[in-house]
Design a protein around this motif. Structure first.
Motif, mmCIF file in Angstrom:
data_model
loop_
_atom_site.group_PDB
_atom_site.id
_atom_site.type_symbol
_atom_site.label_atom_id
_atom_site.label_comp_id
_atom_site.label_asym_id
_atom_site.label_seq_id
_atom_site.Cartn_x
_atom_site.Cartn_y
_atom_site.Cartn_z
ATOM 1 N N LEU A 64 -10.495 24.078 -19.001
ATOM 2 C CA LEU A 64 -11.685 24.852 -19.357
ATOM 3 C C LEU A 64 -12.278 25.514 -18.116
ATOM 4 C CD1 LEU A 64 -14.481 23.680 -21.800
ATOM 5 C CD2 LEU A 64 -14.989 25.018 -19.769
ATOM 6 N N MET A 65 -12.360 24.768 -17.026
ATOM 7 C CA MET A 65 -12.910 25.354 -15.803
ATOM 8 C C MET A 65 -12.027 26.481 -15.285
ATOM 9 S SD MET A 65 -14.675 22.293 -13.611
ATOM 10 C CE MET A 65 -15.152 23.498 -12.378
ATOM 11 N N LEU A 66 -10.721 26.307 -15.355
ATOM 12 C CA LEU A 66 -9.823 27.373 -14.918
ATOM 13 C C LEU A 66 -9.979 28.610 -15.795
ATOM 14 C CD1 LEU A 66 -6.611 25.311 -14.092
ATOM 15 C CD2 LEU A 66 -8.216 26.347 -12.472
ATOM 16 N N THR A 97 -22.937 14.515 -13.035
ATOM 17 C CA THR A 97 -21.808 14.308 -13.937
ATOM 18 C C THR A 97 -22.049 15.047 -15.246
ATOM 19 O OG1 THR A 97 -22.798 12.281 -14.833
ATOM 20 C CG2 THR A 97 -21.221 12.030 -13.016
ATOM 21 N N TYR A 98 -20.951 15.287 -15.941
ATOM 22 C CA TYR A 98 -21.021 15.890 -17.279
ATOM 23 C C TYR A 98 -19.903 15.280 -18.111
ATOM 24 C CZ TYR A 98 -21.577 19.398 -20.956
ATOM 25 O OH TYR A 98 -21.816 20.019 -22.157
ATOM 26 N N LEU A 99 -20.250 14.853 -19.323
ATOM 27 C CA LEU A 99 -19.273 14.278 -20.238
ATOM 28 C C LEU A 99 -19.084 15.214 -21.416
ATOM 29 C CD1 LEU A 99 -17.469 11.891 -21.138
ATOM 30 C CD2 LEU A 99 -19.504 10.896 -22.217
ATOM 31 N N ASN A 100 -17.827 15.499 -21.722
ATOM 32 C CA ASN A 100 -17.487 16.359 -22.861
ATOM 33 C C ASN A 100 -18.296 15.952 -24.081
ATOM 34 O OD1 ASN A 100 -15.881 17.124 -25.341
ATOM 35 N ND2 ASN A 100 -14.589 18.059 -23.784
ATOM 36 N N ARG A 101 -18.847 16.933 -24.779
ATOM 37 C CA ARG A 101 -19.746 16.671 -25.911
ATOM 38 C C ARG A 101 -19.077 15.889 -27.036
ATOM 39 N NH1 ARG A 101 -22.632 21.002 -27.028
ATOM 40 N NH2 ARG A 101 -22.202 21.605 -24.894
ATOM 41 N N GLU A 102 -17.760 15.819 -27.034
ATOM 42 C CA GLU A 102 -17.068 15.054 -28.069
ATOM 43 C C GLU A 102 -17.434 13.574 -28.015
ATOM 44 O OE1 GLU A 102 -12.509 15.134 -29.819
ATOM 45 O OE2 GLU A 102 -13.171 16.548 -28.277
ATOM 46 N N ASP A 155 -18.056 23.348 -31.557
ATOM 47 C CA ASP A 155 -18.265 22.501 -30.384
ATOM 48 C C ASP A 155 -17.487 23.015 -29.180
ATOM 49 O OD1 ASP A 155 -19.974 20.481 -31.572
ATOM 50 O OD2 ASP A 155 -18.216 19.892 -32.738
ATOM 51 N N THR A 156 -16.297 23.593 -29.418
ATOM 52 C CA THR A 156 -15.536 24.139 -28.290
ATOM 53 C C THR A 156 -16.292 25.302 -27.659
ATOM 54 O OG1 THR A 156 -14.220 25.775 -29.521
ATOM 55 C CG2 THR A 156 -13.412 23.524 -29.490
ATOM 56 N N TYR A 157 -16.891 26.152 -28.493
ATOM 57 C CA TYR A 157 -17.639 27.288 -27.959
ATOM 58 C C TYR A 157 -18.896 26.813 -27.231
ATOM 59 C CZ TYR A 157 -14.675 29.612 -31.441
ATOM 60 O OH TYR A 157 -13.608 30.047 -32.179
ATOM 61 N N THR A 202 -6.186 19.490 -29.461
ATOM 62 C CA THR A 202 -7.113 19.145 -30.544
ATOM 63 C C THR A 202 -8.431 18.591 -30.011
ATOM 64 O OG1 THR A 202 -6.387 16.834 -30.824
ATOM 65 C CG2 THR A 202 -5.095 18.538 -31.935
ATOM 66 N N LEU A 203 -8.637 18.695 -28.700
ATOM 67 C CA LEU A 203 -9.857 18.193 -28.071
ATOM 68 C C LEU A 203 -10.791 19.350 -27.740
ATOM 69 C CD1 LEU A 203 -8.236 15.632 -25.602
ATOM 70 C CD2 LEU A 203 -9.043 15.229 -27.928
ATOM 71 N N VAL A 204 -12.069 19.061 -27.639
ATOM 72 C CA VAL A 204 -13.059 20.096 -27.350
ATOM 73 C C VAL A 204 -12.787 20.675 -25.962
ATOM 74 C CG1 VAL A 204 -15.494 20.500 -26.867
ATOM 75 C CG2 VAL A 204 -14.820 19.199 -28.895
#
Length: 329
Positions: free
Chosen positions: A70-72, A148-153, A164-166, A306-308
């Protein structure tokens, strides 16, 4: 992958489940309450327990593959000083950039390992990125001056969707001060899905059974999973969409009764190879009359798809091409 659910509650995670070795939804994480003085983007459950820095991060470490991709995709390679736990083949467009980021560990790195990269931000894809019992709690990072940041999933969501991906992309874009890039990326991904759904419009939905793992029962994607939405957008029909969970067990008798025409194999490290999964399914006499087995019709979905993150829209296109090849000639 580093997260798996459901598993028993742990003392480190009083609000929910703990990640272990794959299957990345169902999970709640400890320490998700934002600090009262947090800037707007920290009001979501993804950011850490309290803000440390008020400026965009310049030295980020990602734990798990989907945050790195995602960052890339947001053009943030120059802000990445490390990544960890590559789980599957990287999307081809990001392979070169991904290979240039130092790999801190093959799985989750130790707290000390992360500190060696001198990050100001750690972005975890699964709850196990910040496992307290491994010394990587979010509080520990905050004490060390690291956001820190944790994926919203992993914020206790009952259902995971493409939206959620957007939202995840836009949230990371805001944190790093590249909101316009995030908006462009979201528009591109939405366009990709739009072109795919137009191509398969009016095609008869193909019954699909998701096989993650399991022998006594089939561990599969339920109706609340992002995998189910990916299948629907690809003009398929998850035969266990009525399973009122993100993931859950189904009996083999149910698999037989629902007559899937395609089996989607979730592929990830530590759950057996695709070849092993096919061999197991094809060797079961009870499944011999299942259409997908009779016709040996399998598709492969990397679990990371299949992950956010940035991958699900690509998964929609890839799956649609496999379910309805005649629409893409």
């Amino acid at each position: 992958m580093a997260c798996r659910g459901p598993v028993p509650r742990s003392a480190d995670s009083p609000g929910g489940f703990t990640c272990t070795t794959a299957r990345c939804v169902f999970l709640l994480s400890s320490g998700l309450s934002p600090g009262p003085a947090a800037p707007p983007y920290r009001a979501r459950c993804g950011p850490g327990p309290r803000p440390v820095h008020d400026k965009p991060p310049s030295r980020a470490v990602t734990i798990h593959q989907h945050p790195a991709e995602l960052m890339l995709a947001l053009g943030l390679k120059d802000r990445m000083v490390g990544t960890a736990f590559p789980d599957s083949a990287v999307l081809p467009r990001y392979e070169k950039d991904f290979a240039s980021i130092p790999e801190r560990a093959a799985k989750e790195p130790s707290f000390e390992n992360v500190l060696e990269a001198e990050p100001d931000f750690v972005y975890g894809g699964c709850g196990s990125a910040f496992a307290k019992n491994a010394g990587r709690s979010r509080e520990a990072f905050a004490d060390a001056g690291i956001d820190t940041y944790l994926n919203r999933e992993y914020c206790g969501m009952k259902r995971v969707s493409m939206r959620d991906t957007y939202d995840e992309i836009r949230a990371i874009g805001t944190i790093f001060g590249v909101s316009e890039r995030a908006d462009r990326l979201v528009a591109d991904l939405q366009g990709r899905i739009g072109r795919t759904t137009e191509a398969v419009k009016d095609a008869p939905p193909v019954p699909v059974f998701v096989y993650d793992s399991g022998d006594k029962a089939a561990f599969t994607a339920g109706g609340k999973s992002l995998g189910t939405e990916i299948i629907r957008l690809a003009r398929g029909r998850n035969v266990f969409a009525d399973l009122n969970e993100v993931f859950g067990d189904a009996s083999w008798e149910q698999v037989v009764a629902r007559k899937p025409e395609v089996i989607a194999l979730y592929d990830y490290r530590g759950a057996g190879s695709v070849a092993e999964k096919k061999k197991f399914l094809l060797s079961q006499p009870a499944l011999a009359d299942v259409p997908a087995i009779k016709n040996k019709r399998f598709v492969v979905l990397p679990l990371t798809a299949t992950l956010v993150g940035v991958r699900p829209p690509y998964a929609v296109e890839d799956l649609a091409r496999r379910l309805h090849p005649e629409r893409f000639r």
